[in-house]
Design a protein around this motif. Structure first.
Motif, PDB file in Angstrom:
ATOM      1  N   LEU A 160       0.832  -1.202   0.000  1.00  0.00           N
ATOM      2  CA  LEU A 160       0.000   0.000   0.000  1.00  0.00           C
ATOM      3  C   LEU A 160       0.869   1.255   0.000  1.00  0.00           C
ATOM      4  CD1 LEU A 160      -2.680  -1.053   2.643  1.00  0.00           C
ATOM      5  CD2 LEU A 160      -2.756  -1.338   0.165  1.00  0.00           C
ATOM      6  N   ASP A 161       0.350   2.306  -0.594  1.00  0.00           N
ATOM      7  CA  ASP A 161       1.019   3.603  -0.569  1.00  0.00           C
ATOM      8  C   ASP A 161       0.705   4.322   0.745  1.00  0.00           C
ATOM      9  OD1 ASP A 161       2.130   3.278  -3.112  1.00  0.00           O
ATOM     10  OD2 ASP A 161       0.301   4.045  -4.081  1.00  0.00           O
ATOM     11  N   PRO A 162       1.566   5.240   1.158  1.00  0.00           N
ATOM     12  CA  PRO A 162       1.341   5.932   2.442  1.00  0.00           C
ATOM     13  C   PRO A 162      -0.002   6.643   2.547  1.00  0.00           C
ATOM     14  CG  PRO A 162       3.588   6.288   1.686  1.00  0.00           C
ATOM     15  CD  PRO A 162       2.867   5.599   0.571  1.00  0.00           C
ATOM     16  N   ASP A 163      -0.572   7.064   1.417  1.00  0.00           N
ATOM     17  CA  ASP A 163      -1.842   7.778   1.479  1.00  0.00           C
ATOM     18  C   ASP A 163      -3.048   6.849   1.387  1.00  0.00           C
ATOM     19  OD1 ASP A 163      -1.334   7.048  -1.115  1.00  0.00           O
ATOM     20  OD2 ASP A 163      -2.063   8.915  -2.012  1.00  0.00           O
ATOM     21  N   GLU A 164      -2.829   5.544   1.309  1.00  0.00           N
ATOM     22  CA  GLU A 164      -3.932   4.598   1.198  1.00  0.00           C
ATOM     23  C   GLU A 164      -4.401   4.142   2.574  1.00  0.00           C
ATOM     24  OE1 GLU A 164      -4.105   1.698  -2.309  1.00  0.00           O
ATOM     25  OE2 GLU A 164      -1.954   1.932  -1.989  1.00  0.00           O
ATOM     26  N   SER A 165      -5.701   3.872   2.658  1.00  0.00           N
ATOM     27  CA  SER A 165      -6.258   3.345   3.896  1.00  0.00           C
ATOM     28  C   SER A 165      -5.648   1.973   4.197  1.00  0.00           C
ATOM     29  CB  SER A 165      -7.782   3.222   3.770  1.00  0.00           C
ATOM     30  OG  SER A 165      -8.338   2.615   4.914  1.00  0.00           O
ATOM     31  N   GLY A 166      -5.225   1.783   5.425  1.00  0.00           N
ATOM     32  CA  GLY A 166      -4.616   0.519   5.819  1.00  0.00           C
ATOM     33  C   GLY A 166      -3.100   0.522   5.784  1.00  0.00           C
ATOM     34  N   TYR A 167      -2.494   1.636   5.364  1.00  0.00           N
ATOM     35  CA  TYR A 167      -1.033   1.688   5.271  1.00  0.00           C
ATOM     36  C   TYR A 167      -0.391   1.544   6.651  1.00  0.00           C
ATOM     37  CZ  TYR A 167       3.681   3.424   4.433  1.00  0.00           C
ATOM     38  OH  TYR A 167       5.051   3.551   4.388  1.00  0.00           O
ATOM     39  N   ASP A 168      -0.951   2.209   7.661  1.00  0.00           N
ATOM     40  CA  ASP A 168      -0.401   2.096   9.013  1.00  0.00           C
ATOM     41  C   ASP A 168      -0.447   0.649   9.495  1.00  0.00           C
ATOM     42  OD1 ASP A 168       0.111   4.772   9.050  1.00  0.00           O
ATOM     43  OD2 ASP A 168      -1.668   5.311  10.226  1.00  0.00           O
ATOM     44  N   PHE A 169      -1.507  -0.050   9.141  1.00  0.00           N
ATOM     45  CA  PHE A 169      -1.630  -1.458   9.520  1.00  0.00           C
ATOM     46  C   PHE A 169      -0.575  -2.292   8.799  1.00  0.00           C
ATOM     47  CE2 PHE A 169      -3.924  -5.636   8.918  1.00  0.00           C
ATOM     48  CZ  PHE A 169      -3.673  -6.085  10.200  1.00  0.00           C
ATOM     49  N   ALA A 170      -0.326  -1.973   7.535  1.00  0.00           N
ATOM     50  CA  ALA A 170       0.716  -2.675   6.780  1.00  0.00           C
ATOM     51  C   ALA A 170       2.084  -2.465   7.426  1.00  0.00           C
ATOM     52  CB  ALA A 170       0.721  -2.206   5.328  1.00  0.00           C
ATOM     53  N   LEU A 171       2.332  -1.266   7.934  1.00  0.00           N
ATOM     54  CA  LEU A 171       3.588  -1.004   8.645  1.00  0.00           C
ATOM     55  C   LEU A 171       3.686  -1.857   9.899  1.00  0.00           C
ATOM     56  CD1 LEU A 171       4.053   2.883   8.398  1.00  0.00           C
ATOM     57  CD2 LEU A 171       5.285   1.099   7.144  1.00  0.00           C
ATOM     58  N   PHE A 172       2.557  -2.034  10.583  1.00  0.00           N
ATOM     59  CA  PHE A 172       2.559  -2.891  11.763  1.00  0.00           C
ATOM     60  C   PHE A 172       2.923  -4.327  11.388  1.00  0.00           C
ATOM     61  CE2 PHE A 172       0.191  -6.015  14.289  1.00  0.00           C
ATOM     62  CZ  PHE A 172       0.773  -5.813  15.537  1.00  0.00           C
ATOM     63  N   LEU A 173       2.390  -4.804  10.260  1.00  0.00           N
ATOM     64  CA  LEU A 173       2.718  -6.157   9.819  1.00  0.00           C
ATOM     65  C   LEU A 173       4.204  -6.270   9.462  1.00  0.00           C
ATOM     66  CD1 LEU A 173      -0.407  -6.978   7.613  1.00  0.00           C
ATOM     67  CD2 LEU A 173       0.043  -7.648   9.986  1.00  0.00           C
ATOM     68  N   ALA A 174       4.757  -5.223   8.872  1.00  0.00           N
ATOM     69  CA  ALA A 174       6.194  -5.212   8.594  1.00  0.00           C
ATOM     70  C   ALA A 174       6.991  -5.270   9.892  1.00  0.00           C
ATOM     71  CB  ALA A 174       6.566  -3.974   7.788  1.00  0.00           C
ATOM     72  N   PHE A 175       6.483  -4.581  10.911  1.00  0.00           N
ATOM     73  CA  PHE A 175       7.115  -4.633  12.232  1.00  0.00           C
ATOM     74  C   PHE A 175       7.104  -6.055  12.783  1.00  0.00           C
ATOM     75  CE2 PHE A 175       5.710  -4.902  16.699  1.00  0.00           C
ATOM     76  CZ  PHE A 175       6.888  -4.556  17.345  1.00  0.00           C
ATOM     77  N   THR A 176       6.001  -6.764  12.608  1.00  0.00           N
ATOM     78  CA  THR A 176       5.946  -8.148  13.106  1.00  0.00           C
ATOM     79  C   THR A 176       7.010  -9.008  12.424  1.00  0.00           C
ATOM     80  OG1 THR A 176       4.317  -8.965  11.469  1.00  0.00           O
ATOM     81  CG2 THR A 176       3.451  -7.914  13.472  1.00  0.00           C
ATOM     82  N   GLN A 177       7.281  -8.750  11.151  1.00  0.00           N
ATOM     83  CA  GLN A 177       8.321  -9.509  10.458  1.00  0.00           C
ATOM     84  C   GLN A 177       9.692  -9.258  11.088  1.00  0.00           C
ATOM     85  OE1 GLN A 177       7.659  -8.089   6.408  1.00  0.00           O
ATOM     86  NE2 GLN A 177       6.801 -10.087   5.848  1.00  0.00           N
ATOM     87  N   HIS A 178       9.968  -8.000  11.419  1.00  0.00           N
ATOM     88  CA  HIS A 178      11.248  -7.663  12.040  1.00  0.00           C
ATOM     89  C   HIS A 178      11.405  -8.381  13.385  1.00  0.00           C
ATOM     90  CE1 HIS A 178      12.857  -4.615   9.290  1.00  0.00           C
ATOM     91  NE2 HIS A 178      11.625  -4.191   9.136  1.00  0.00           N
ATOM     92  N   VAL A 179      10.340  -8.386  14.179  1.00  0.00           N
ATOM     93  CA  VAL A 179      10.409  -9.058  15.486  1.00  0.00           C
ATOM     94  C   VAL A 179      10.642 -10.554  15.305  1.00  0.00           C
ATOM     95  CG1 VAL A 179       9.130  -9.604  17.589  1.00  0.00           C
ATOM     96  CG2 VAL A 179       8.967  -7.320  16.598  1.00  0.00           C
ATOM     97  N   GLN A 180       9.898 -11.177  14.403  1.00  0.00           N
ATOM     98  CA  GLN A 180      10.053 -12.615  14.169  1.00  0.00           C
ATOM     99  C   GLN A 180      11.459 -12.956  13.702  1.00  0.00           C
ATOM    100  OE1 GLN A 180       6.918 -12.967  11.335  1.00  0.00           O
ATOM    101  NE2 GLN A 180       5.307 -12.781  12.873  1.00  0.00           N
TER     102      GLN A 180
END
Length: 217
Positions: A160-180
């Protein structure tokens, strides 16, 4: 219901002899999605871009594919739980309350079902063998357009692009990858996140990436 690149999906229902208190099969005639792998069968001598027939795998191969997918789901749930344990410990040790909400998501409930037939050639025979294997998933309520792919399996950046709905959630999912990745010493992380925004995630088309090797569900 439909057909993907590897499995067909059919509406069904599930009734268990000893139902659990919650989750898949916790009530009689529980609505589910029944999935089964297939292979494309083309007429002999015809190009691969022609219409094909749906071919099923031998029971041994079919069960191996779906047992592997169920095992991936098992590990994916554990890896997501690892992230939330990490978050909960960090929040508990924080001196100030968080200035934002943390999404709470999960993977779909799923299980395997095997169909058997009995050898009736001998009246007293009780020998059975599997004739088919199915992946059972809970039904996701929502419209097709509500289903979003957040992170591709070949790119760590959100789709998703930064201006799209759900982008913040996508960043959270990217964060989960880093933790894992960090908590497993670089061994494994979940990839190809897709699902319903702030509801749940789906594993059926997701991936677990292990030492740069991708295992498809």
């Amino acid at each position: 219901i439909g057909m993907g690149g590897f499995k067909t999906a059919h509406a069904g229902w599930l009734t268990l002899m000893s139902p659990p208190t919650s989750g898949l099969g916790s009530r009689a005639r529980h609505d589910i999605v029944v999935k089964r792998p297939f292979q494309k069968v083309y007429p002999k001598g015809m190009p691969a871009n022609m219409e094909f027939k749906i071919g099923r795998f031998a029971p041994k191969d079919e069960s191996a594919k779906l047992f592997r997918e169920a095992n991936v789901l098992y590990w994916a749930k554990a890896l997501l739980g690892l992230v939330y344990d990490f978050i909960d410990r960090a929040v508990a040790g924080a001196s100030d309350p968080l200035p934002f909400d943390i999404p709470r998501v999960r993977f779909v409930e799923a299980g395997l079902a095997l169909s058997y037939y009995q050898d009736n050639s001998k009246p007293a025979s009780k020998v059975t063998s599997a004739r088919a294997c199915f992946l059972l998933e809970e039904v996701i309520d929502g419209r097709d357009e509500d289903f979003v792919k957040y992170i591709h399996n070949m790119d760590p950046n959100p789709l998703l692009d930064p201006d799209e709905s759900g982008y913040d959630f996508a960043l959270f999912l990217a964060f989960t990858q880093h933790v894992q990745y960090a908590k497993t010493g670089g061994l494994v992380f979940i990839s190809d996140y897709q699902g319903m925004y702030f509801t749940w995630l789906r594993i059926s088309n997701s991936y677990i990436r292990i030492k740069q090797a991708t295992t498809s569900c």
